[in-house]
Design a protein around this motif. Structure first.
Motif, short mmCIF file in Angstrom:
data_model
loop_
_atom_site.label_atom_id
_atom_site.label_comp_id
_atom_site.label_asym_id
_atom_site.label_seq_id
_atom_site.Cartn_x
_atom_site.Cartn_y
_atom_site.Cartn_z
N HIS A 255 0.78 -1.11 0.05
CA HIS A 255 0.04 0.13 -0.01
C HIS A 255 0.70 1.24 -0.01
O HIS A 255 0.50 2.31 0.44
N CYS A 265 -7.28 0.75 -5.18
CA CYS A 265 -6.97 -0.58 -4.40
C CYS A 265 -7.73 -1.16 -3.58
O CYS A 265 -8.79 -0.28 -3.16
N CYS A 267 -7.69 -1.25 -0.49
CA CYS A 267 -7.83 -0.87 0.80
C CYS A 267 -8.45 0.44 0.84
O CYS A 267 -8.81 1.26 1.71
N CYS A 272 -2.02 2.27 -5.30
CA CYS A 272 -1.22 1.70 -4.47
C CYS A 272 -0.53 0.64 -5.32
O CYS A 272 -0.84 0.24 -6.33
ZN ZN Z 1 -3.78 -0.05 -0.98
#
Ligand code: ZN
Length: 403
Positions: A255, A265, A267, A272
């Motif tokens: 990340h 991403c 996340c 990332c």
């Molecule tokens: Zn990420």
């Protein structure tokens, strides 16, 4: 961020059955620690190093042998012609139950404390699997595996690795967004209740890095392990311990942000490394040529198909570029790249080249970058190593031997 007054740190890295009192320097646990660090040794050599009376040392060793901590390992010829018995730590009598949980699989193994696998099995898991289904399945599978190998009575601890961060104090996971149902779950308790042994939890990339470190014979140097599978993670082993950071986030290399990338991403952020160079990114990039899974990617690269080889090399270059920064900051002696994508030759080659090109020259001196050789056993070896450290620690050994 806030500024707090300095206070003594009480938090331990490994939460297990450690007693509050530190073991005395001559306790059975301490004798075992000396043997672990310097063995095999004769009784005489142990006595000279620890400074115990012969009678007490013999008592300690008998207790350790009865519990399967110590065993004979041949003889040393002494100058007087008498052959002295050599003693060493017994890391084969005790068993560990190790579980590697991922986004699409759960792999279990019964191992000894060196990570040699007595039996293993892998379960495919559905997308968005939930702990309410998976944990009972793991309990059943674990019991069955222990009973099939006849190792139920030898079980010392269990260890489980999974993606995401672990709150080691509470035994709770902070799972990645791809495993939302595992977020904030107390995972230690159900296993502790079922097996009656300490349960260790570890991030999957950390477990793999520790596996490589153990497989190398626990070198006295910094080891950086990078795992590139569905996602990207890394683990750092410094002075024989996993460096987890203050909130368990250390090593979340996937990340870090790539300049100029706008890809979303898992996340929730954009740009990332994982959104551009992980196994799932490769699956997405190769969709047009019929790739649907990580297995497809691996097969296509192995078959030497140009599109897949190129994509793997580009992903490796990106990971290597970021890794070069990490290498410059951490200055490890060994970098081991593992995971289904990480060990693909075009990926690994590109990683190596980018690290050589971009890392600081002095960080490259003596640096060895290579693929993890542990294959699918990597997590098991790492988890068994953690179980060994936890159950063979002086405090844990003394607690086990306490009447
Ligand atoms: Zn990420």
């Amino acid at each position: 961020m806030s500024v707090r007054p300095l206070r003594a740190r009480t938090r331990g890295d490994v939460v297990t059955n450690q007693s509050a009192n530190p073991p005395s320097a001559t306790s059975p646990g301490h004798v075992l620690a000396v043997l672990r660090a310097h063995g095999p040794m004769t009784r005489q050599e142990l006595q000279e190093r620890i400074g115990l009376s012969r009678v007490t040392l013999v008592e300690r060793l008998d207790a350790l042998r009865r519990q399967g901590f110590v065993r004979a390992s041949g003889h040393r010829d002494s100058s007087g012609g008498r052959r002295a018995e050599l003693l060493e730590v017994d890391d084969e009598t005790s068993a560990a139950l190790t579980v590697d949980l991922g986004q699409s699989h759960a792999a279990l193994a019964v191992t000894d404390l060196r990570g040699s696998v007595a039996a293993r099995e892998t379960h495919r898991l559905p997308v968005r699997h939930r702990p309410d289904d998976v944990v009972p399945m793991l309990l059943d599978a674990g019991r069955e595996l222990l009973s099939r190998t006849g190792r139920t009575g030898a079980l010392r601890a269990m260890a489980l690795s999974l993606p995401g961060q672990i709150d080691h104090e509470r035994g709770v996971t902070v799972a990645p967004p791809t495993m939302p149902d595992w977020n904030g779950r107390t995972l230690r308790d159900p296993f502790e209740d079922a097996f009656g042994v300490p349960v260790l939890l570890e991030n999957d990339a950390n477990a793999l890095a520790f596996g490589d470190y153990c497989a190398m014979g626990r070198p006295d140097s910094t080891v950086l392990g990078v795992k590139v599978g569905t996602g990207i993670g890394a683990g750092v082993v410094v002075s024989g311990r996993i460096h987890r950071g203050e909130s368990g986030t250390a090593g979340e290399m996937g990340h870090m942000r790539i300049e100029g990338s706008d890809r979303r991403c898992g996340c929730g952020r954009r740009g990332c490394v994982a959104a551009n160079a992980s196994g799932s990114a490769l699956v997405r990039d190769l969709r047009a040529v019929g790739v649907r899974s990580m297995d497809d990617v691996v097969r296509r690269v192995a078959d030497g198909r140009g599109d897949a080889v190129r994509a793997a090399a580009e992903a490796g270059h990106l990971v290597g570029t970021v890794l070069a920064t990490v290498v410059t900051i951490i200055n490890p002696r060994f970098v081991r790249v593992g995971g289904a994508v990480g060990i693909l030759p075009p990926f690994l080659e590109a990683v190596r080249k980018a690290v050589e090109e971009y890392a600081h020259a002095s960080a490259l001196r003596g640096l060895e970058v290579s693929g993890s050789e542990l294959g699918e056993d990597g997590a098991f070896v790492g988890l068994a190593g953690l179980v060994a450290d936890a159950t063979l620690s002086p405090a844990a050994v003394d607690a086990t031997l306490a009447p």
